[in-house]
Design an enzyme around this catalytic site. Sequence first.
Site, PDB file in Angstrom:
ATOM      1  N   ASN A  13      54.895  -4.830  64.227  1.00  0.00           N
ATOM      2  CA  ASN A  13      53.564  -5.360  64.535  1.00  0.00           C
ATOM      3  C   ASN A  13      52.588  -4.861  63.473  1.00  0.00           C
ATOM      4  O   ASN A  13      52.219  -3.697  63.470  1.00  0.00           O
ATOM      5  CB  ASN A  13      53.163  -4.863  65.942  1.00  0.00           C
ATOM      6  CG  ASN A  13      51.733  -5.207  66.298  1.00  0.00           C
ATOM      7  OD1 ASN A  13      51.073  -5.996  65.614  1.00  0.00           O
ATOM      8  ND2 ASN A  13      51.242  -4.613  67.381  1.00  0.00           N
ATOM      9  N   LYS A  15      49.572  -5.609  63.115  1.00  0.00           N
ATOM     10  CA  LYS A  15      48.196  -5.541  63.651  1.00  0.00           C
ATOM     11  C   LYS A  15      47.231  -6.214  62.658  1.00  0.00           C
ATOM     12  O   LYS A  15      47.596  -7.185  62.008  1.00  0.00           O
ATOM     13  CB  LYS A  15      47.812  -4.089  63.945  1.00  0.00           C
ATOM     14  CG  LYS A  15      48.850  -3.406  64.843  1.00  0.00           C
ATOM     15  CD  LYS A  15      48.383  -2.129  65.445  1.00  0.00           C
ATOM     16  CE  LYS A  15      49.500  -1.563  66.319  1.00  0.00           C
ATOM     17  NZ  LYS A  15      49.095  -0.355  67.012  1.00  0.00           N
ATOM     18  N   HIS A  98      49.410  -6.655  74.667  1.00  0.00           N
ATOM     19  CA  HIS A  98      49.369  -5.395  73.914  1.00  0.00           C
ATOM     20  C   HIS A  98      48.187  -4.559  74.424  1.00  0.00           C
ATOM     21  O   HIS A  98      47.129  -5.092  74.750  1.00  0.00           O
ATOM     22  CB  HIS A  98      49.223  -5.675  72.414  1.00  0.00           C
ATOM     23  CG  HIS A  98      49.435  -4.438  71.591  1.00  0.00           C
ATOM     24  ND1 HIS A  98      48.453  -3.477  71.454  1.00  0.00           N
ATOM     25  CD2 HIS A  98      50.506  -3.976  70.908  1.00  0.00           C
ATOM     26  CE1 HIS A  98      48.934  -2.485  70.711  1.00  0.00           C
ATOM     27  NE2 HIS A  98      50.176  -2.768  70.369  1.00  0.00           N
ATOM     28  N   GLU A 100      46.062  -2.765  72.993  1.00  0.00           N
ATOM     29  CA  GLU A 100      44.786  -2.898  72.275  1.00  0.00           C
ATOM     30  C   GLU A 100      44.013  -4.099  72.784  1.00  0.00           C
ATOM     31  O   GLU A 100      42.779  -4.091  72.813  1.00  0.00           O
ATOM     32  CB  GLU A 100      45.048  -2.977  70.757  1.00  0.00           C
ATOM     33  CG  GLU A 100      45.426  -1.614  70.196  1.00  0.00           C
ATOM     34  CD  GLU A 100      46.347  -1.655  68.997  1.00  0.00           C
ATOM     35  OE1 GLU A 100      46.507  -2.716  68.372  1.00  0.00           O
ATOM     36  OE2 GLU A 100      46.932  -0.588  68.687  1.00  0.00           O
ATOM     37  N   GLU A 170      55.131   0.669  76.163  1.00  0.00           N
ATOM     38  CA  GLU A 170      54.293   1.350  75.183  1.00  0.00           C
ATOM     39  C   GLU A 170      53.235   2.179  75.900  1.00  0.00           C
ATOM     40  O   GLU A 170      52.171   1.650  76.260  1.00  0.00           O
ATOM     41  CB  GLU A 170      53.591   0.329  74.281  1.00  0.00           C
ATOM     42  CG  GLU A 170      54.520  -0.523  73.457  1.00  0.00           C
ATOM     43  CD  GLU A 170      53.852  -1.022  72.183  1.00  0.00           C
ATOM     44  OE1 GLU A 170      54.406  -0.809  71.112  1.00  0.00           O
ATOM     45  OE2 GLU A 170      52.752  -1.595  72.269  1.00  0.00           O
ATOM     46  N   GLY A 176      49.774   4.729  67.869  1.00  0.00           N
ATOM     47  CA  GLY A 176      48.940   5.064  66.712  1.00  0.00           C
ATOM     48  C   GLY A 176      48.460   6.503  66.691  1.00  0.00           C
ATOM     49  O   GLY A 176      47.554   6.841  65.938  1.00  0.00           O
ATOM     50  N   SER A 216      54.163   5.158  68.133  1.00  0.00           N
ATOM     51  CA  SER A 216      54.431   6.174  67.097  1.00  0.00           C
ATOM     52  C   SER A 216      55.909   6.293  66.732  1.00  0.00           C
ATOM     53  O   SER A 216      56.385   7.387  66.421  1.00  0.00           O
ATOM     54  CB  SER A 216      53.867   7.535  67.526  1.00  0.00           C
ATOM     55  OG  SER A 216      52.458   7.471  67.635  1.00  0.00           O
TER      56      SER A 216
HETATM   57  P1  PGA Z   1      52.376   2.467  66.415  1.00  0.00           P
HETATM   58  O1  PGA Z   1      52.000   1.117  67.186  1.00  0.00           O
HETATM   59  O2  PGA Z   1      53.828   2.390  66.055  1.00  0.00           O
HETATM   60  O3  PGA Z   1      51.482   2.488  65.203  1.00  0.00           O
HETATM   61  O4  PGA Z   1      52.111   3.589  67.359  1.00  0.00           O
HETATM   62  C1  PGA Z   1      52.892   0.549  68.105  1.00  0.00           C
HETATM   63  C2  PGA Z   1      52.296  -0.698  68.702  1.00  0.00           C
HETATM   64  O5  PGA Z   1      51.081  -0.780  68.864  1.00  0.00           O
HETATM   65  O6  PGA Z   1      53.015  -1.645  69.029  1.00  0.00           O
END
Ligand code: PGA
Length: 268
Positions: A13, A15, A98, A100, A170, A176, A216
């Site tokens: 992803n 983003k 997601h 976010e 997640e 992140g 992460s």
């Molecule tokens: P990250 O993001 O690997 O940077 O923690 C994972 C995600 O948001 O799917």
Amino acid sequence: MSGVNRVPLIAGNWKMHTTYEEALRLAEAYRERLTTLDGVECALIPPFPWIVPIAERLQGSPLALGAQNCATIDVGALTGEVSARMLAPFCRYVIVGHSERRHKLGESDEMVAAKLQAALRNGLDPILCVGELLGERDQGMAEQVVERQLRSALDTLEAAQLRRLVIAYEPVWAIGTGRPATPADAQAMAAHIRRWIGERFGSSLAETVRIQYGGSVNAGNAAGFLQLPDIDGALVGGASLDVQQFCEIVRLARELGRATSSTLATDS
Ligand code: PGA
């Protein structure tokens, strides 16, 4: 332990990262380095505007493409939205729910459910993200929160549609932050999700649903997740922008994955 071979899915992803040139370079690097996947699936999930040019460049490659979001409806007056129907000619996967979008952009469980339906209606395979906030975990509510998200998203699903679903567990606090969940916690939640699906749709169907871990994940910690019995791949954010790391995660999935063929078991 089941006899079902679930093909691990490593999805990157991107983003809201990459310029046009960076996106093309990244896609080109993956196309060159990931020429055979051997029992693993791999999807690149770039920002919307790069999907079509990358789709053109990935022709003949085993890499799949995905989108990061889709609209709740297929066509209409929804300024700024992109529908699953528009994405379908170019993508196999679409992320829905997601964290976010849930937490920074106010997406409700109902919207996520509508997006899941839109994805399925248009032939896309949804990657449904579920996961709890840190405070919710601290209060011992992680399972409850994930169950609520599952219930609302899967409520109207039929068994046949479930086979196309990928679930990404997640935990929001792990995304992140450089602080992933422990493999033990990821496995416990994935097993819980599979049990929950089994109670509603039957255990043989639940055994076919792929459950990824995300939050992460990097080349250094991926093996700890990819070898877990109920984890079938990873949803990778930051590390998917790093060619070395992402290719290493795919390699680990290939090495540790339990799939011996790309045929998912079906029950009748
Ligand atoms: P990250 O993001 O690997 O940077 O923690 C994972 C995600 O948001 O799917």
